[in-house]
Design a protein around this motif. Structure first.
Motif, PDB file in Angstrom:
ATOM      1  N   HIS A 153      36.037  45.909  41.896  1.00  0.00           N
ATOM      2  CA  HIS A 153      34.823  46.273  42.325  1.00  0.00           C
ATOM      3  C   HIS A 153      34.769  46.868  43.702  1.00  0.00           C
ATOM      4  O   HIS A 153      33.967  47.970  44.022  1.00  0.00           O
ATOM      5  CB  HIS A 153      33.810  45.159  42.180  1.00  0.00           C
ATOM      6  CG  HIS A 153      33.206  45.084  40.774  1.00  0.00           C
ATOM      7  ND1 HIS A 153      32.563  44.195  40.241  1.00  0.00           N
ATOM      8  CD2 HIS A 153      33.504  45.533  39.618  1.00  0.00           C
ATOM      9  CE1 HIS A 153      32.227  44.185  39.233  1.00  0.00           C
ATOM     10  NE2 HIS A 153      32.894  44.910  38.618  1.00  0.00           N
ATOM     11  N   LYS A 156      39.610  48.832  35.812  1.00  0.00           N
ATOM     12  CA  LYS A 156      38.235  49.516  35.347  1.00  0.00           C
ATOM     13  C   LYS A 156      38.221  50.889  35.796  1.00  0.00           C
ATOM     14  O   LYS A 156      38.658  51.955  34.895  1.00  0.00           O
ATOM     15  CB  LYS A 156      37.029  48.831  36.190  1.00  0.00           C
ATOM     16  CG  LYS A 156      36.585  47.459  35.872  1.00  0.00           C
ATOM     17  CD  LYS A 156      35.533  46.781  36.102  1.00  0.00           C
ATOM     18  CE  LYS A 156      35.200  45.440  35.618  1.00  0.00           C
ATOM     19  NZ  LYS A 156      33.471  44.943  35.788  1.00  0.00           N
ATOM     20  N   ASN A 198      30.049  40.029  42.379  1.00  0.00           N
ATOM     21  CA  ASN A 198      29.605  39.548  41.167  1.00  0.00           C
ATOM     22  C   ASN A 198      28.656  38.551  41.299  1.00  0.00           C
ATOM     23  O   ASN A 198      28.220  38.007  40.203  1.00  0.00           O
ATOM     24  CB  ASN A 198      30.880  39.158  40.293  1.00  0.00           C
ATOM     25  CG  ASN A 198      31.667  40.252  39.819  1.00  0.00           C
ATOM     26  OD1 ASN A 198      31.271  41.080  39.162  1.00  0.00           O
ATOM     27  ND2 ASN A 198      32.922  40.348  40.511  1.00  0.00           N
ATOM     28  N   THR A 233      41.623  41.783  34.613  1.00  0.00           N
ATOM     29  CA  THR A 233      41.865  40.326  34.326  1.00  0.00           C
ATOM     30  C   THR A 233      43.500  40.121  34.218  1.00  0.00           C
ATOM     31  O   THR A 233      43.946  39.311  34.938  1.00  0.00           O
ATOM     32  CB  THR A 233      41.134  40.165  32.970  1.00  0.00           C
ATOM     33  OG1 THR A 233      39.809  40.285  32.909  1.00  0.00           O
ATOM     34  CG2 THR A 233      41.578  38.434  32.526  1.00  0.00           C
ATOM     35  N   ASP A 254      41.697  41.450  45.133  1.00  0.00           N
ATOM     36  CA  ASP A 254      41.059  41.941  43.963  1.00  0.00           C
ATOM     37  C   ASP A 254      40.181  43.182  44.341  1.00  0.00           C
ATOM     38  O   ASP A 254      38.870  42.874  44.778  1.00  0.00           O
ATOM     39  CB  ASP A 254      40.285  41.181  43.178  1.00  0.00           C
ATOM     40  CG  ASP A 254      39.853  41.397  41.837  1.00  0.00           C
ATOM     41  OD1 ASP A 254      39.825  42.693  41.679  1.00  0.00           O
ATOM     42  OD2 ASP A 254      39.581  40.525  40.900  1.00  0.00           O
ATOM     43  N   GLU A 267      38.011  38.752  46.472  1.00  0.00           N
ATOM     44  CA  GLU A 267      37.409  40.041  46.844  1.00  0.00           C
ATOM     45  C   GLU A 267      37.095  40.055  48.222  1.00  0.00           C
ATOM     46  O   GLU A 267      36.547  39.105  48.719  1.00  0.00           O
ATOM     47  CB  GLU A 267      36.049  40.399  45.993  1.00  0.00           C
ATOM     48  CG  GLU A 267      36.187  40.173  44.489  1.00  0.00           C
ATOM     49  CD  GLU A 267      34.636  40.955  43.955  1.00  0.00           C
ATOM     50  OE1 GLU A 267      34.609  42.015  43.542  1.00  0.00           O
ATOM     51  OE2 GLU A 267      33.984  39.963  43.806  1.00  0.00           O
TER      52      GLU A 267
HETATM   53  C1  PLP Z   1      36.270  41.701  40.785  1.00  0.00           C
HETATM   54  C2  PLP Z   1      36.606  41.673  39.431  1.00  0.00           C
HETATM   55  N1  PLP Z   1      38.169  41.615  39.223  1.00  0.00           N
HETATM   56  C3  PLP Z   1      38.361  41.531  37.844  1.00  0.00           C
HETATM   57  C4  PLP Z   1      37.468  41.768  36.794  1.00  0.00           C
HETATM   58  C5  PLP Z   1      37.871  41.827  35.353  1.00  0.00           C
HETATM   59  O1  PLP Z   1      37.930  43.087  34.863  1.00  0.00           O
HETATM   60  P1  PLP Z   1      38.317  43.389  33.181  1.00  0.00           P
HETATM   61  O2  PLP Z   1      37.083  42.766  32.510  1.00  0.00           O
HETATM   62  O3  PLP Z   1      38.033  44.975  33.032  1.00  0.00           O
HETATM   63  O4  PLP Z   1      39.299  42.575  32.833  1.00  0.00           O
HETATM   64  C6  PLP Z   1      36.097  41.948  37.150  1.00  0.00           C
HETATM   65  C7  PLP Z   1      34.942  42.190  35.920  1.00  0.00           C
HETATM   66  O5  PLP Z   1      33.805  42.274  36.141  1.00  0.00           O
HETATM   67  C8  PLP Z   1      35.814  42.090  38.596  1.00  0.00           C
HETATM   68  O6  PLP Z   1      34.395  42.044  38.903  1.00  0.00           O
END
Ligand code: PLP
Length: 447
Positions: free
Chosen positions: A256, A280, A225, A135, A253, A220
């Protein structure tokens, strides 16, 4: 196709079985009266069984709960544990760091430079900086993009998720931009800060960027998600061409989509973003996020004396780049999430995807299965949705809950959100076969 009355009866029965099997988790939940929502973080109330399972221990691809049940873990902390639980090299590196002393000290360690170089090798962007979460990596990338382009808005795909980034909580509702339902305490009108288009819609992107007020497209390379939504042939090339034509920065991003391979989708599909963000899994479960910049952007940013990148300019965190995160990231990238590990994970996931397809076909369900390297997901739609909004329309929470509790009651953990299953280096053939059997049995009961 689904008999809803039968589904409701089955779900109630599975929840009763879950409650009987997990008295310690239930008691721990009931006793947590001083936690907001009884959980350490409110999203943990996404609990198909009625209360969350409490963790006792975890190793490799297996977790054990407070009641002593062991599970094949295909949730893997929703990617935070894609390296497996407590991988030995990460434990050793962290223990070494603890033993030497210096958990957080406002001083760099040489591990950070190694990790930066490795991320550069994998993702193709030369300059890296760290955060503690994906994030924050996104937030800081967005600030830099605004500063460097002098433009205000950020463009997102409808039903994307990039963490709790204010600007990203925008969707298309009946074709019109809208704040995402449930947006908590929206700090400013997202329609003023952001633009939104569907994934796989290059024409829509062209139209929105033509307004000339977008600093960056944050996306992404495949949506992950809202189920997995894969890019159609030519789409990502079109995104790059259109963003270039409008002088808009492209942020991939990879938090994932790192499941696609050692260099994520960026390397797998030879993408050429200006910025990559990630988090992550990169430090084997220890908090760590990162963003990588092109040489041009890094040079521009460092050359701007009006940008406070050192003190309180809005890009930074005291614990970011701390020695423990850096030691863990180095160990994870050097010895755990290696090329060989990805080969193993992707082969197992391909095996699982095939088994899920067979089960779905044999029950003649109009569902589809999408795979992105080590991650696989089925969706209640066939053909697979091509954008976030149609994928959102295919959601079925009751069915998700049933399949999740059914699996938990038989020793398989799935991510609490939708139907993602992820493999890690320690996952075995027998693990994925167990899930395929459990899934087949769940469909059989559905009739
Ligand atoms: C594509 C993506 N970016 C960023 C995040 C944010 O990750 P975090 O909650 O570890 O900050 C997520 C969380 O699921 C995500 O799926």
């Amino acid at each position: 196709m689904i008999d809803r009355d039968r589904l409701a009866v089955l779900l109630t029965a599975e929840r009763e079985r879950f409650a009987v099997a997990n008295p310690r988790s239930k008691a721990a939940y009931d006793e947590a009266t001083h936690l907001f929502g009884r959980v350490p973080m409110t999203w943990m109330n996404k609990r198909a069984g009625g209360f969350p399972l409490y963790l006792a221990s975890a190793r490799g691809a297996s977790v054990t709960d407070l009641d002593g049940h062991s599970y094949v873990d295909l949730c893997l902390g929703d990617t935070g544990a894609m390296a497996g639980h407590s991988p030995e090299p990460v434990i050793a590196a962290v223990q070494r760091r603890f033993a030497e002393g210096g958990i957080t000290a406002m001083m760099p360690t040489p591990d950070a430079a190694w990790v930066g170089a490795e991320l550069a090798r994998r993702f193709g962007l030369p300059y890296w900086s760290f955060s503690l979460t994906a994030t924050d990596a996104n937030r800081w990338a967005i600030r830099l993009a605004r500063a460097l382009t002098g433009r205000r808005r950020i463009l997102f795909n409808s039903y994307c998720y990039h963490g709790s980034v204010d600007e990203s909580l925008i969707v298309l509702a009946d074709g019109r931009p809208a704040s995402r339902a449930g947006n908590v305490g929206e700090p400013y009108d997202v329609l003023q800060t952001s633009r939104v288009v569907e994934f796989n819609d290059a024409d829509g992107l062209e139209r929105e960027l033509a307004y000339g007020d977008v600093a960056a497209v944050v996306m992404e390379p495949a949506l992950t998600n809202i189920g997995i939504v894969l890019p159609e042939p030519g789409y990502l090339d079109a995104v790059r061409a259109i963003t270039r034509r409008h002088d808009v920065l492209l942020v991939n991003d990879e938090t994932h989509t790192f499941s696609a391979g050692p260099g994520g989708a960026t390397a797998l599909w030879s993408l050429d973003p200006d910025i990559v963000t990630i988090g992550k899994a990169i430090a084997g479960g220890i908090p760590c996020g990162a963003y990588g910049l092109s040489a041009d952007l890094a040079e521009q940013a460092l050359g701007r004396s009006d940008l406070d990148l050192v003190d309180m300019g809005g890009v930074g965190g005291t614990l970011a780049g701390n020695p423990v995160s850096m030691a863990a990231a180095r160990a994870c990238l050097e010895s755990v999430l290696t090329d060989v590990a990805f080969e193993h994970m992707i082969a197992l996931t391909t095996r699982l995807a095939a088994a899920l397809r067979v089960a779905i076909a044999s029950h003649q369900l109009p569902w589809s299965v999408s795979q992105l390297g080590a991650r696989v997901e089925f969706r209640y739609a066939d053909p697979p949705p091509r954008d976030g909004t149609s994928s959102a329309a295919a959601a079925d929470e009751e069915l998700d809950d049933y399949l999740h509790v059914f699996a938990a009651n038989r020793g398989v953990l799935l991510t609490p959100f939708h139907n993602m299953a992820l493999t890690c280096p320690a996952t075995t053939e027998s693990d994925v076969d167990t899930y395929a059997e459990v899934f087949t049995a769940a469909l059989l009961d559905l009739g």
